[in-house]
Design an enzyme around this catalytic site. Sequence first.
Site, short mmCIF file in Angstrom:
data_model
loop_
_atom_site.label_atom_id
_atom_site.label_comp_id
_atom_site.label_asym_id
_atom_site.label_seq_id
_atom_site.Cartn_x
_atom_site.Cartn_y
_atom_site.Cartn_z
N LYS A 181 0.94 -1.45 -0.07
CA LYS A 181 -0.12 0.02 -0.58
C LYS A 181 1.32 0.81 0.14
CE LYS A 181 -3.06 3.53 2.02
NZ LYS A 181 -2.26 4.32 2.10
N ASP A 185 -5.29 4.91 -15.65
CA ASP A 185 -6.46 3.78 -15.04
C ASP A 185 -5.98 3.48 -14.24
OD1 ASP A 185 -8.24 1.98 -14.43
OD2 ASP A 185 -8.65 0.78 -16.28
N HIS A 222 4.08 12.38 10.76
CA HIS A 222 2.10 12.77 10.53
C HIS A 222 1.34 13.25 11.26
CE1 HIS A 222 0.97 8.89 8.32
NE2 HIS A 222 1.54 9.71 7.70
C1 MEV Z 1 0.12 4.64 5.13
O1 MEV Z 1 -0.52 4.99 3.89
C2 MEV Z 1 1.87 3.40 3.92
C3 MEV Z 1 2.42 3.27 5.53
O2 MEV Z 1 1.51 2.51 6.25
C4 MEV Z 1 2.73 2.05 4.57
C5 MEV Z 1 3.36 1.50 5.20
O3 MEV Z 1 3.54 0.74 6.27
O4 MEV Z 1 4.69 0.98 5.09
C6 MEV Z 1 3.00 3.81 6.17
#
Ligand code: MEV
Length: 420
Positions: free
Chosen positions: A260, A276, A374
């Site tokens: 992700k 896409d 963050h």
């Molecule tokens: C957050 O959008 C993405 C992370 O979770 C990726 C990861 O855990 O390697 C920080």
Amino acid sequence: MKTSSYSGFYKLSPEERLKEVSEFTGISEEEQKIIREPGALDIDKADHMIENVIGTFQLPMGVALNFIINGKDYVIPMVIEEPSVVAAASNAAKMARETGGFFASNTGSIMIAQIQVIDVADPNYAKMKIYENKDKIIEICDSKDPVLVKFGGGVRDIEVRVIQSSVGEMLVVHLEVNTLDAMGANAVNTMAETVAPFIEKITGGKVYLRILSNLAVHRLVRSRVTIKKETLGGEEVVDKIITAYAFAAADPYRAATHNKGIMNGIIPVVTATGNDTRAIESGAHAYASRSGRYTSLTTWEKNENGDLVGTIEIPMAVGLVGGATKIHPTAKVAVKMLGVKNAVELGEIIASVGLAQNLAAIKALATEGIQRGHMSLHARNIASVAGAKGEILEKIVKKMVEEKNVRLEYAQELMKKYSK
Ligand code: MEV
């Protein structure tokens, strides 16, 4: 801006940033206006893109800095709603700059179309007959797209598989089509539909589905990077990052999140260039499962000097012609900003951003944790929601982060206090 590296870029206003980026990428006044002003995608254009249109939807567009890929400097447009991503990609690319940046390659623009054939009594025998007719199959398909063939594209090869399924054995014919600078969905789907009656004639079976596969294993992009141990803060950090990677490589629960993070880099560039996103997502995750167990799309190791080396390999069905890339005004400008010669160059850029993003995420996770970075961005958002701007916003952010108290009510309270 002389290169994609620019210190203090974040301190500029959006207008000033756009001016710098325009100077570097050579986009015109008119193109700058398209990026700057809302409503570039007017309702008539939107109405022709999808059905039942009632409006348009905006997202922030930022630029990732510091990227050098195959010796070329890029400022990379990213469209995303999530804070931290653009800054993280830029930071990772800055670390990579010291060793020459990213080195990327590709396997070409070969897209697969699948033709499902059922009710074949002797599928293995029929498979041979299909192979014998390869030239004829290629001829039928290519005749449907003379323009693609003229520019050097068209069907390159076929593959025939016999698979077991819940309704018995079936034959699956793959057309491997070089779609050049197109994503190629239309081209390959048309070819599959065109050649289907001929396949039925050879096999005596019945053709059902005729559709591309998003598991684009012949359309891979690859990128590699080296980060010096000193840049990361020592060999201990290198080891921590490798241990974080080992977790993802071994455990699908972690791999999903790890990947992700990679997609955090990839999808914003795919979106910005009008490609896409779902095709890229499904291709990526299917590829990550190709061994039968879902795993990491990247690798991280230590070289003989103790420096960190990373790689990514991922299917990348993106195009420069057709689709939203040629319709969406902002996507057109985004492509121009990148100055890419062809679709595979775009793919190599996208993979490199994915690798950079992954590095930034696992470095943060393996060291200070993800929340500190963050928190200030979150505080910035909250302060902005409370109506703060400029100096007052900075003061509120600083105070909330120092006190680890990032709440809207508190931001509003500070806003009242500082506004007096
Ligand atoms: C957050 O959008 C993405 C992370 O979770 C990726 C990861 O855990 O390697 C920080």
